[in-house]
Scaffold this active site. Sequence first.
Site, PDB file in Angstrom:
ATOM      1  N   HIS A   1      34.665  57.497  71.267  1.00  0.00           N
ATOM      2  CA  HIS A   1      35.021  57.114  72.632  1.00  0.00           C
ATOM      3  C   HIS A   1      34.418  58.167  73.571  1.00  0.00           C
ATOM      4  O   HIS A   1      34.234  59.325  73.173  1.00  0.00           O
ATOM      5  CB  HIS A   1      36.546  57.119  72.725  1.00  0.00           C
ATOM      6  CG  HIS A   1      37.120  56.653  74.022  1.00  0.00           C
ATOM      7  ND1 HIS A   1      37.230  57.458  75.133  1.00  0.00           N
ATOM      8  CD2 HIS A   1      37.643  55.456  74.382  1.00  0.00           C
ATOM      9  CE1 HIS A   1      37.797  56.778  76.119  1.00  0.00           C
ATOM     10  NE2 HIS A   1      38.058  55.559  75.687  1.00  0.00           N
TER      11      HIS A   1
ATOM     12  N   ASP B   1      40.498  62.843  66.906  1.00  0.00           N
ATOM     13  CA  ASP B   1      40.972  61.984  67.988  1.00  0.00           C
ATOM     14  C   ASP B   1      41.803  60.879  67.339  1.00  0.00           C
ATOM     15  O   ASP B   1      41.262  59.967  66.715  1.00  0.00           O
ATOM     16  CB  ASP B   1      39.751  61.421  68.733  1.00  0.00           C
ATOM     17  CG  ASP B   1      40.124  60.340  69.740  1.00  0.00           C
ATOM     18  OD1 ASP B   1      41.289  59.893  69.744  1.00  0.00           O
ATOM     19  OD2 ASP B   1      39.234  59.931  70.515  1.00  0.00           O
TER      20      ASP B   1
ATOM     21  N   GLN C   1      43.685  55.917  68.360  1.00  0.00           N
ATOM     22  CA  GLN C   1      43.817  54.554  67.824  1.00  0.00           C
ATOM     23  C   GLN C   1      44.479  54.531  66.452  1.00  0.00           C
ATOM     24  O   GLN C   1      44.572  53.470  65.833  1.00  0.00           O
ATOM     25  CB  GLN C   1      42.440  53.890  67.724  1.00  0.00           C
ATOM     26  CG  GLN C   1      41.766  53.658  69.055  1.00  0.00           C
ATOM     27  CD  GLN C   1      42.492  52.650  69.952  1.00  0.00           C
ATOM     28  OE1 GLN C   1      43.364  51.905  69.509  1.00  0.00           O
ATOM     29  NE2 GLN C   1      42.137  52.632  71.223  1.00  0.00           N
TER      30      GLN C   1
ATOM     31  N   LYS D   1      49.470  54.320  73.770  1.00  0.00           N
ATOM     32  CA  LYS D   1      48.943  53.420  72.726  1.00  0.00           C
ATOM     33  C   LYS D   1      49.934  53.308  71.576  1.00  0.00           C
ATOM     34  O   LYS D   1      49.660  52.688  70.554  1.00  0.00           O
ATOM     35  CB  LYS D   1      47.595  53.936  72.226  1.00  0.00           C
ATOM     36  CG  LYS D   1      46.508  53.908  73.310  1.00  0.00           C
ATOM     37  CD  LYS D   1      45.177  54.302  72.746  1.00  0.00           C
ATOM     38  CE  LYS D   1      44.152  54.662  73.780  1.00  0.00           C
ATOM     39  NZ  LYS D   1      43.672  53.558  74.601  1.00  0.00           N
TER      40      LYS D   1
ATOM     41  N   CYS E   1      34.455  51.966  76.687  1.00  0.00           N
ATOM     42  CA  CYS E   1      34.223  53.421  76.801  1.00  0.00           C
ATOM     43  C   CYS E   1      33.585  53.969  75.523  1.00  0.00           C
ATOM     44  O   CYS E   1      33.912  55.089  75.082  1.00  0.00           O
ATOM     45  CB  CYS E   1      35.506  54.177  77.119  1.00  0.00           C
ATOM     46  SG  CYS E   1      36.245  53.670  78.660  1.00  0.00           S
TER      47      CYS E   1
HETATM   48  N1  C6P Z   1      40.741  53.790  74.588  1.00  0.00           N
HETATM   49  C1  C6P Z   1      40.511  51.388  74.845  1.00  0.00           C
HETATM   50  O1  C6P Z   1      40.676  50.337  75.446  1.00  0.00           O
HETATM   51  P1  C6P Z   1      43.377  58.123  77.063  1.00  0.00           P
HETATM   52  O2  C6P Z   1      42.700  57.338  78.132  1.00  0.00           O
HETATM   53  O3  C6P Z   1      43.222  59.616  77.282  1.00  0.00           O
HETATM   54  O4  C6P Z   1      44.794  57.709  76.824  1.00  0.00           O
HETATM   55  O5  C6P Z   1      42.632  57.755  75.685  1.00  0.00           O
HETATM   56  C2  C6P Z   1      41.255  57.912  75.587  1.00  0.00           C
HETATM   57  C3  C6P Z   1      40.785  57.458  74.255  1.00  0.00           C
HETATM   58  C4  C6P Z   1      40.297  58.400  73.353  1.00  0.00           C
HETATM   59  N2  C6P Z   1      39.905  58.063  72.122  1.00  0.00           N
HETATM   60  C5  C6P Z   1      39.954  56.795  71.695  1.00  0.00           C
HETATM   61  C6  C6P Z   1      39.518  56.471  70.293  1.00  0.00           C
HETATM   62  C7  C6P Z   1      40.412  55.782  72.552  1.00  0.00           C
HETATM   63  O6  C6P Z   1      40.447  54.527  72.115  1.00  0.00           O
HETATM   64  C8  C6P Z   1      40.806  56.117  73.864  1.00  0.00           C
HETATM   65  C9  C6P Z   1      41.241  55.067  74.847  1.00  0.00           C
HETATM   66  C10 C6P Z   1      41.139  52.647  75.401  1.00  0.00           C
HETATM   67  O7  C6P Z   1      39.868  51.458  73.794  1.00  0.00           O
HETATM   68  C11 C6P Z   1      40.841  52.810  76.858  1.00  0.00           C
HETATM   69  S1  C6P Z   1      39.131  53.029  77.181  1.00  0.00           S
END
Ligand code: C6P
Length: 421
Positions: A138, A215, A218, A241, A379
């Site tokens: 991401h 990370d 997910q 999430k 993203c």
């Molecule tokens: N992915 C998706 O629709 P934040 O925004 O900080 O809570 O998470 C960022 C982020 C980082 N790593 C991974 C693997 C992610 O999937 C995400 C967020 C969302 O896939 C929003 S773009």
Amino acid sequence: MSVPSYSITAVNDADHRPELAARRQDFPILERCVRGQPLVYLDNAATTQKPRAVIEAMARYYRECNSNIHRGVHTLSQEATERFEEARVKVQRFIHAAHSHEIIFVRGTTEAINLVAQSYGRPQLKPKDEILITAMEHHSNIVPWQLLCEQTGAVLKAVPMNDAGELLLDEYVRLLGSRTRMLALTHVSNALGTINPIGEMIDHAHAHGVPVLVDGAQAVAHMPVDVQALDCDFYAFSSHKLFGPTGIGVLYGKTALLEAMPPYQGGGDMIKSVTLTKTQFNDLPYKFEAGTPHIAGAIGLGAALDYVQEIGFEPIGRHEHELLRYASDRVASLHGARIIGTAREKASVLSFVLDGIHPHDLGTVLDCQGIAIRTGHHCAMPVMERFHVPATARASFALYNTPGEADRLCAALRDAQRMLG
Ligand code: C6P
């Protein structure tokens, strides 16, 4: 056409796991209609819906003991501090960290990774040092490292993947070299659903003295995580999430690393003493928590963890896996469908394209039927580039989704093909 080798299983809502069927009622938003149709919410990888237990825990804090934490001697402040710190211990237990001071509350995964890049990486990295990521990250696990490279002269490298969306482990072994100072990789890809073999990869990195950031954005809603068993150095995730509120997330870090790192931001609560010429920083975890945090958010996250643990990851995992398999088979059988991300180990993300229809148009047609999916690059633009698509449509499942909803998705996709194909 690349499709997973699943066989179609007869699944319908009656087969929906009884322990989960009742859980659907815990989510008030799932009772609403969108554009005159019962909502089908399949955008869980972007953010999950919130159960009553979470909404109530946050409302209770505001109703009963709203006040600032770690500051007041008055009763409300002490009660708020207690609930906030209880949430930290819940997180510690949830990811099996050795100590609660290894749990840093941040805004989310993005902030956690930026914290590590700036606070761990920046003081140490020298020109030509290398940071290793993967081709399926991401943007949150790419851009902070690119910024760090600009600041230090370090070089960013990425482990490539095959056409199924699996990392090429031979390439990983080749790329992790004597100049590598950090490995940062996703546990589960948000654009492909791939579950990476992070245990094995961490062991290999450690054998070369390289620390690892995972990370977990997910992963945490779908599988148990044990940071001590994994032996990762940092693990980042977002509450939203995981059925918790937005604006709060977690950075886990090993004590020795966190102790040695300078603070990320300066301000209230992260200090022991301040004079006009010198500041003595606070102990962990407060050293990294400058300013008033999202108190209700941490409490809501604690409630979300209780909620998930009460159900257990075994039924959640089994249900999501079956649903993913069922929906993947149905989507793959559509004319001109191509599933993007067909790894053997997948979490509940179904990314796909339909010949001749832009994913954004698909998203709009589906929305007219009350079905929420995500369309775009998610993203993860390098993933789109790797698979030669500008965007994908992505349905992502959570414990409250049903096979009937997967059926409605597929029926709506067929309608879209009739209208736009
Ligand atoms: N992915 C998706 O629709 P934040 O925004 O900080 O809570 O998470 C960022 C982020 C980082 N790593 C991974 C693997 C992610 O999937 C995400 C967020 C969302 O896939 C929003 S773009």
